[in-house]
Motif scaffolding. Structure first.
Motif, PDB file in Angstrom:
ATOM      1  N   ALA A   5       0.706  -0.794  -0.174  1.00  0.00           N
ATOM      2  CA  ALA A   5      -0.047   0.131  -0.034  1.00  0.00           C
ATOM      3  C   ALA A   5       0.320   1.037  -0.169  1.00  0.00           C
ATOM      4  N   GLY A   6       1.677   1.210   0.940  1.00  0.00           N
ATOM      5  CA  GLY A   6       2.738   2.712   1.037  1.00  0.00           C
ATOM      6  C   GLY A   6       3.320   2.578  -0.878  1.00  0.00           C
ATOM      7  N   GLU A   7       3.745   1.664  -1.043  1.00  0.00           N
ATOM      8  CA  GLU A   7       3.923   1.872  -2.441  1.00  0.00           C
ATOM      9  C   GLU A   7       3.518   1.911  -3.937  1.00  0.00           C
ATOM     10  N   LEU A   8       2.172   1.366  -3.719  1.00  0.00           N
ATOM     11  CA  LEU A   8       1.350   2.422  -4.171  1.00  0.00           C
ATOM     12  C   LEU A   8       0.638   3.981  -3.915  1.00  0.00           C
ATOM     13  N   LEU A   9       0.623   4.170  -2.795  1.00  0.00           N
ATOM     14  CA  LEU A   9       0.825   5.681  -2.292  1.00  0.00           C
ATOM     15  C   LEU A   9       2.754   6.349  -3.223  1.00  0.00           C
ATOM     16  N   ILE A  39       2.506  11.343   4.546  1.00  0.00           N
ATOM     17  CA  ILE A  39       3.264  10.173   4.728  1.00  0.00           C
ATOM     18  C   ILE A  39       4.382  11.533   5.390  1.00  0.00           C
ATOM     19  N   LYS A  40       5.166  12.708   5.185  1.00  0.00           N
ATOM     20  CA  LYS A  40       5.716  13.377   5.839  1.00  0.00           C
ATOM     21  C   LYS A  40       5.290  13.393   7.304  1.00  0.00           C
ATOM     22  N   GLU A  41       4.030  13.702   8.097  1.00  0.00           N
ATOM     23  CA  GLU A  41       4.026  13.531   9.353  1.00  0.00           C
ATOM     24  C   GLU A  41       3.896  11.742   9.843  1.00  0.00           C
ATOM     25  N   GLY A  42       4.079  10.625   8.918  1.00  0.00           N
ATOM     26  CA  GLY A  42       3.102   9.895   9.527  1.00  0.00           C
ATOM     27  C   GLY A  42       1.825   9.638   9.594  1.00  0.00           C
ATOM     28  N   LYS A  43       0.965   9.745   8.609  1.00  0.00           N
ATOM     29  CA  LYS A  43      -0.225  10.314   9.080  1.00  0.00           C
ATOM     30  C   LYS A  43      -1.134   9.336   8.259  1.00  0.00           C
ATOM     31  N   ILE A  44      -2.281   7.988   8.635  1.00  0.00           N
ATOM     32  CA  ILE A  44      -2.700   7.333   7.103  1.00  0.00           C
ATOM     33  C   ILE A  44      -3.239   8.675   6.474  1.00  0.00           C
ATOM     34  N   VAL A  45      -3.659   8.010   5.218  1.00  0.00           N
ATOM     35  CA  VAL A  45      -3.919   8.033   3.986  1.00  0.00           C
ATOM     36  C   VAL A  45      -6.048   7.738   4.492  1.00  0.00           C
ATOM     37  N   PRO A  46      -7.097   8.846   4.028  1.00  0.00           N
ATOM     38  CA  PRO A  46      -8.021   8.773   3.244  1.00  0.00           C
ATOM     39  C   PRO A  46      -8.172   7.097   3.105  1.00  0.00           C
ATOM     40  N   SER A  47      -8.985   6.083   3.818  1.00  0.00           N
ATOM     41  CA  SER A  47      -9.379   4.686   2.898  1.00  0.00           C
ATOM     42  C   SER A  47      -9.488   4.672   1.599  1.00  0.00           C
ATOM     43  N   GLU A  48     -10.620   5.362   1.079  1.00  0.00           N
ATOM     44  CA  GLU A  48     -10.912   5.844  -0.563  1.00  0.00           C
ATOM     45  C   GLU A  48     -10.027   5.764  -1.434  1.00  0.00           C
ATOM     46  N   VAL A  49      -9.034   6.294  -0.676  1.00  0.00           N
ATOM     47  CA  VAL A  49      -7.708   6.964  -1.866  1.00  0.00           C
ATOM     48  C   VAL A  49      -6.800   5.857  -1.681  1.00  0.00           C
ATOM     49  N   THR A  50      -6.575   4.853  -0.873  1.00  0.00           N
ATOM     50  CA  THR A  50      -5.780   3.863  -0.751  1.00  0.00           C
ATOM     51  C   THR A  50      -6.454   2.624  -1.535  1.00  0.00           C
ATOM     52  N   VAL A  51      -7.482   2.141  -0.585  1.00  0.00           N
ATOM     53  CA  VAL A  51      -8.325   0.956  -1.071  1.00  0.00           C
ATOM     54  C   VAL A  51      -8.624   0.796  -2.841  1.00  0.00           C
ATOM     55  N   ARG A  59      -7.478  -1.344  -7.390  1.00  0.00           N
ATOM     56  CA  ARG A  59      -7.031  -1.183  -8.791  1.00  0.00           C
ATOM     57  C   ARG A  59      -5.943  -2.349  -9.341  1.00  0.00           C
ATOM     58  N   GLU A  60      -5.214  -2.564  -8.510  1.00  0.00           N
ATOM     59  CA  GLU A  60      -3.367  -3.298  -8.447  1.00  0.00           C
ATOM     60  C   GLU A  60      -4.369  -4.256  -8.437  1.00  0.00           C
ATOM     61  N   MET A  61      -4.826  -4.497  -7.683  1.00  0.00           N
ATOM     62  CA  MET A  61      -6.025  -6.366  -7.773  1.00  0.00           C
ATOM     63  C   MET A  61      -6.403  -6.339  -8.971  1.00  0.00           C
ATOM     64  N   GLU A  62      -6.876  -6.120  -9.841  1.00  0.00           N
ATOM     65  CA  GLU A  62      -7.521  -5.665 -11.127  1.00  0.00           C
ATOM     66  C   GLU A  62      -6.710  -6.048 -12.198  1.00  0.00           C
ATOM     67  N   GLY A  79       1.374  -3.736   4.374  1.00  0.00           N
ATOM     68  CA  GLY A  79       1.228  -2.677   5.455  1.00  0.00           C
ATOM     69  C   GLY A  79      -0.282  -1.721   5.383  1.00  0.00           C
ATOM     70  N   PHE A  80      -1.161  -2.806   5.090  1.00  0.00           N
ATOM     71  CA  PHE A  80      -2.994  -2.617   4.974  1.00  0.00           C
ATOM     72  C   PHE A  80      -3.785  -3.109   5.522  1.00  0.00           C
TER      73      PHE A  80
END
Ligand code: UP5
Ligand code: MG
Length: 190
Positions: free
Chosen positions: A37-41, A59-71, A76-79, A90-91
């Motif tokens: 997940a980190g690599e995709l981001l 990422i600079k703050e070590g915070k979690i990116v909103p789910s809609e973006v990451t999922v 997309r990668e799975m498909e 990492g997810f």
């Protein structure tokens, strides 16, 4: 795409606990597709997409990116290929991530790995990595550790309660650790 056919493993652990390294070995031995997940981001940042600046700031703050973006990126990668066996590295990082994945992808993981590593060892590994990651500095790694404990440990506990968690001692050589991982997959008939 029948979601019943998917076989998902979540790979969890703190920053520098060795998730990516062990995923490489699992892929070689057991034929999974590795999705970090980190690599995709980081790829989204590099491609200067609309979400790139927001992702970089999180990422600079070590915070979690909103789910809609990451999922969306994970799906997309799975498909994009024909494999149905995935290591998702990492997810999910928090409860919101977990719920969003279940809702959107429609499956739960079969296996959840947790690479258990002492803080000092994780900090040492991250600071030694030297691959130019914007979050590999002392201040950010301290933040990543805090976020891991506050948000990711509850997800890990959730899967422990479901009987899906495999906790792995993540201290030792890479090969030694893979010897602890191998039997989990070797006993799976998939
Ligand atoms: N190394 C590996 N194994 C070793 C061993 N046994 N002994 C000694 N050294 C070992 O390993 C880290 C380093 O240690 C490497 O140099 C390796 O050679 C060495 P690695 O396998 O890379 O560990 P890993 O657990 O993958 O560490 P990583 O830093 O990638 O973990 P993070 O979870 O911090 O990073 P990730 O890329 O997953 O996420 C980064 C950020 O993206 C997050 O902080 C967050 O801001 C964001 N993010 C989200 O918002 N949502 C997501 O879903 C995912 C990420
Ligand atoms: Mg990684």
């Amino acid at each position: 795409q029948p979601s019943e056919n998917l076989f998902i493993t979540f790979v969890l652990g703190g920053p520098g606990s060795g998730k990516g390294t062990q995923c490489g070995k699992i892929v070689e031995t057991f034929g999974y597709s590795h999705i970090s997940a980190g690599e995709l981001l980081r790829r989204e940042i590099a491609s200067k997409s609309a979400d790139g600046t927001m992702i970089l700031n999180r990422i600079k703050e070590g915070k979690i990116v909103p789910s809609e973006v990451t999922v969306k990126l994970i799906l997309r990668e799975m498909e994009s290929g024909s494999n149905s066996k995935f290591l998702i590295d990492g997810f999910p990082r928090n409860d919101e991530n977990r719920r969003a994945f279940e809702e959107i992808v429609g499956v739960e993981p079969e296996i959840v790995l947790f690479f258990d590593c002492p803080d000092e060892e994780m900090v040492k590994r991250v600071l030694n990595r030297n691959q130019g990651r914007v979050d590999d500095n002392y201040d950010t790694v301290v933040k990543r550790l805090k976020v891991f404990k506050k948000h990711n440990l509850p997800v890990i506990n959730y899967y422990a309660n479901k009987g899906k968690l495999h906790k792995i001692d993540a201290v030792g050589t890479e090969d030694k650790i893979f010897e602890r991982v191998r039997p989990i997959f070797a006993s799976m008939r998939r």
